[in-house]
Design an enzyme around this catalytic site. Structure first.
Site, PDB file in Angstrom:
ATOM      1  N   LYS A  82      -5.303   7.416  24.194  1.00 59.48           N
ATOM      2  CA  LYS A  82      -4.509   6.389  24.556  1.00 59.48           C
ATOM      3  C   LYS A  82      -6.070   5.378  24.424  1.00 59.48           C
ATOM      4  CE  LYS A  82      -1.221   3.399  25.639  1.00 59.48           C
ATOM      5  NZ  LYS A  82      -1.587   2.037  25.393  1.00 59.48           N
ATOM      6  N   LYS A 106     -10.992   6.034  32.839  1.00 61.00           N
ATOM      7  CA  LYS A 106      -9.534   5.696  33.379  1.00 61.00           C
ATOM      8  C   LYS A 106      -9.116   6.207  34.029  1.00 61.00           C
ATOM      9  CE  LYS A 106     -11.747   1.346  31.603  1.00 61.00           C
ATOM     10  NZ  LYS A 106     -11.673  -0.351  30.852  1.00 61.00           N
ATOM     11  N   LYS A 118     -10.137   4.989  21.429  1.00 62.13           N
ATOM     12  CA  LYS A 118     -10.613   4.259  20.731  1.00 62.13           C
ATOM     13  C   LYS A 118     -10.441   3.854  19.635  1.00 62.13           C
ATOM     14  CE  LYS A 118     -11.603  -0.202  23.537  1.00 62.13           C
ATOM     15  NZ  LYS A 118     -10.991  -0.830  24.657  1.00 62.13           N
ATOM     16  N   SER A 360      -0.037  -0.687  29.808  1.00 58.49           N
ATOM     17  CA  SER A 360       0.636   0.312  28.462  1.00 58.49           C
ATOM     18  C   SER A 360       1.290   1.390  29.177  1.00 58.49           C
ATOM     19  CB  SER A 360      -1.507   0.569  28.467  1.00 58.49           C
ATOM     20  OG  SER A 360      -1.230  -0.842  27.498  1.00 58.49           O
TER      21      SER A 360
END
Ligand code: NAD
Length: 426
Positions: A82, A106, A118, A360
């Site tokens: 993600k 993260k 990404k 998200s």
């Protein structure tokens, strides 16, 4: 001396600004501290999958322009990957790879069931029409459609991409997939399955980290002065939240310069005048440079723009007691060391800016369950996640006697390494 900038060769200087290299350096240190063998680093130092695509777009003058884009999937041991898609002229393969590793970290710190991903396209959206941007967004999704999807890799917004771009991308994917698929992407407009609180989530997460950090330094927000570099999605919402909480925002900046008022800036006025790319300083004559802004006297400094802003050249001149990294990679490793030696509390990017991916995740969960939460519910959930993440990193830094950046990597990398081990990959 490694930190002596005068003695650095051009290659050494380049290396210090190489975000992929410095990320790999800290990942290695974190794995060594945790006692993992070298093959774990070998697995985690690069994305498991990296796709380069060439996207033809018909421009408004009827010419065809070919854009280069990337999608990096760092590690999918924990779950689907993600991470956002960046539209920027300086996008590079190395940067996208580093950003995908940061996303994994993260997700590990705030304990989401994801690995990091990404994407990026080399382009300048400020020079493109609405129609050209739509063509580019749809073309990118067609090019990467084989490797993305709600259970494989879930994109989101990043620098210079927004809910409209997410909507085009979701529509294109739904056409390819032949059914409506909102969970393919997050950061969508609310009417298309977006989540309440997503737009301001990164800034909210940074605010929560600031609340926790000032407790450690014995400062109260009401008495604090704040400087924020960048007045885009992250920086402008943050300025508003801090201003509304009673802090004095004395400096802000955008790509063209900065504004400073020791008595506090009129944030509501500046928000009203900023454009959709986060530009406002062009309207003023009495501006300062971004370099001057970073060295202003303040309690809290928040870099919320681009990478490599605090380096060994200016780290000795930072006049803040807390630096909270809303941007990805704003402080080099040499500068991290200097700030830490000077007793400045640095809240690293992989922790401070994790609010965006957290909401998200909430958006994706809501899409999957088809049941939506209120703004208050989102805020409460985000608060819990960020406070837990902050304190885990802070305690690791204290007990293992390491700086906050290394501590955050130690917390972030562990789940990924464990998942890969249980799967029998290493
Ligand atoms: P944005 O495009 O909305 O805004 C960027 C801001 O930085 C603008 O004000 C722009 O003028 C300014 N800027 C650009 N180049 C600059 C330079 N060289 N010097 C000073 N200012 C400059 O982007 P954003 O979404 O606010 O992201 C900002 C940073 O936060 C990025 O590093 C991004 O990766 C990080 N981040 C954003 C999110 C998110 O959800 N938006 C999440 C995590 C991390």
């Amino acid at each position: 001396m490694a930190n002596d900038k005068a003695s650095d060769t051009p290659n050494e200087k380049q290396d210090k600004l190489d975000v992929l290299k410095s990320t790999q350096t800290v990942v290695k240190k974190a794995l060594d501290k945790l006692g993992y063998p070298d093959e774990v680093f070998d697995l985690l130092k690069e994305p498991v999958r990296m796709m380069t695509v060439r996207i033809p777009v018909r421009m408004d003058d009827d010419s065809i322009k070919i854009f280069t884009g990337y999608r990096a999937q760092h590690n999918d041991a924990v779950g689907p990957t993600k991470g956002g898609v960046r539209f920027h002229p300086h996008v590079s393969e190395k940067e996208v790879k580093a950003l995908s590793i940061w996303m994994s970290l993260k997700a590990g710190i705030v304990d989401l069931p994801y690995g990091g991903g990404k994407g990026g396209i080399i382009c300048d959206p400020r020079e493109m029409s609405f129609r050209e941007l739509e063509g580019l967004s749809r073309g990118y999704v067609r090019a990467i459609s084989q490797i993305v999807g709600p259970t494989k890799d879930i994109p989101a917004p990043d620098v210079f991409t927004n809910p409209q771009i997410m909507a085009w991308m979701m529509d294109e994917y739904s056409r390819i997939d032949e059914f409506n698929n909102p969970g393919f992407i997050t950061g969508k407009p609310i009417v298309l399955g977006g989540s309440h609180g997503r737009e301001s989530a990164t800034a909210k997460g940074v605010t929560i980290c600031i609340d926790e950090a000032i407790k450690k330094k014995g400062i109260t927000l009401k008495d604090a002065s704040v400087v924020i570099q960048g007045f885009g999605n992250a920086g402008s919402f943050l300025a508003k939240f801090l201003h509304d909480s009673g802090a004095k925002v004395v400096g802000i900046s955008d790509a063209y310069g900065g504004l400073y008022d020791p008595d506090g800036l009129d944030i509501d006025y500046l928000l009203d005048r900023r454009d959709s790319f986060g530009t406002v300083t062009k309207l003023f004559n009495n501006t300062i440079t971004n370099e001057e802004l970073l060295e202003l006297d303040c309690d809290i400094l928040v870099p919320a723009a681009v990478a490599n802003q605090i380096t060994e050249e200016n780290a000795h001149s930072i006049n803040a007691s807390i630096v909270v990294e809303a941007a990805n990679g704003p402080t080099t490793l040499e500068a991290t060391k200097i700030l830490s030696e000077r007793g400045i509390l640095l809240v690293p990017d992989v922790l401070a800016s994790a609010g965006g991916v957290t909401v998200s995740y909430f958006e994706w969960v809501q899409n999957n369950q088809g049941y939506y939460w209120s703004e208050e519910e989102i805020e409460e959930k985000l608060h819990k996640v960020m406070v837990k993440g902050f304190n885990q990193v802070y305690q690791t830094a204290e007990t293992r006697r390491v700086d906050m950046r290394l501590a955050s990597y130690m917390v972030g990398v562990r789940k990924m390494a464990e998942a890969a081990r249980f799967r029998g990959w290493i």
